[in-house]
Design a protein around this motif. Structure first.
Motif, short mmCIF file in Angstrom:
data_model
loop_
_atom_site.label_atom_id
_atom_site.label_comp_id
_atom_site.label_asym_id
_atom_site.label_seq_id
_atom_site.Cartn_x
_atom_site.Cartn_y
_atom_site.Cartn_z
N CYS A 113 -6.31 5.28 5.43
CA CYS A 113 -6.08 3.87 5.76
C CYS A 113 -7.38 3.10 6.04
CB CYS A 113 -5.15 3.77 6.96
SG CYS A 113 -4.17 2.25 6.98
N CYS B 11 0.83 -1.22 0.00
CA CYS B 11 0.00 0.00 0.00
C CYS B 11 0.86 1.27 0.00
CB CYS B 11 -0.94 0.00 1.22
SG CYS B 11 -2.07 1.41 1.22
N HIS C 261 0.56 1.34 9.23
CA HIS C 261 2.00 1.61 9.27
C HIS C 261 2.36 2.38 10.54
CE1 HIS C 261 2.65 0.65 4.87
NE2 HIS C 261 3.78 0.21 5.41
#
Ligand code: SF4
Length: 205
Positions: free
Chosen positions: A117, A23, A94
């Protein structure tokens, strides 16, 4: 930009995890080692949603394996919930941090990063379809329950939302570690376990 364009057309948890590894939906992929995707059985009755992976999680590529994860394990055990039966994930996949010397210090993700996200979490919830969903900490609560949600006022309450039949919000286990005083830590541990017991009661009710 957002993670939406990286979501596979016919997602399974496996395909989703593989896609999330690549991603680039927001700038957060550039600093840490890897995407830390959710883990747990696709048939999990309970989903726990935290904020963002930490240093240890980033190194190991798994959610809730650092000090906060150990606190979560204690609370789950106290509430009579098997960690292996639960789907564990975060709102942001992340690790967000600031470097201070050799240390990587956690930073709270910004709203734009959370929004970017969210398609991952949204798809995880749709695939697992948990009976109970618990948000851990204010960031996860606001991401799923709205920016006006006040954790201090509504923690441990049963909330009427579209995410799952049983939804409640509690603290992030890292909040326990911020207490310097051992009595305060003990009280915070017990309060977290109590909030998880609400879910156990509802599931067996
Ligand atoms: S934080 Fe989320 S949206 Fe941003 S790059 Fe990582 S997985 Fe993608």
């Amino acid at each position: 930009m957002s993670a939406a364009e990286f979501i596979p057309d016919h997602p399974s948890l496996k395909r989703l995890r593989e896609a999330a590894a690549g991603c680039r939906g927001c700038p957060l992929w550039q600093g840490p080692i890897q995407t830390v995707f959710g883990e747990g059985p696709a048939t999990a009755r309970v989903m726990l949603v935290g904020e963002v992976p930490g240093d240890r999680e980033d190194r190991e590529g798994r959610p809730f394996v650092g000090p906060a994860g150990r606190e979560l394990d204690r609370a789950l055990e106290a509430a009579g919930i098997e960690r292996g039966d639960v789907y564990l994930t975060n709102v942001v996949k992340h690790f967000k941090f600031e470097e201070r010397g050799k240390r990587r210090i956690h930073q709270t993700p910004k709203k734009g990063e959370i929004d970017a996200c969210l398609p991952w979490l949204d798809t995880e919830i749709k695939l697992v379809r948990p009976e109970a969903l618990v948000t851990l900490g204010a960031t996860a609560a606001k991401a799923l329950l709205g920016s006006s949600f006040r954790l201090t006022q509504h923690r441990g309450e049963l909330l009427d939302t579209e995410w799952a039949p049983i939804v409640t919000a509690t603290i992030h286990p890292s909040a326990i570690l911020r207490n310097r005083d051992e009595d305060a830590r003990r009280a915070a541990r017990e309060a977290l376990a109590d909030d998880l017991r609400v879910v156990v009661r509802e599931l067996s009710g």
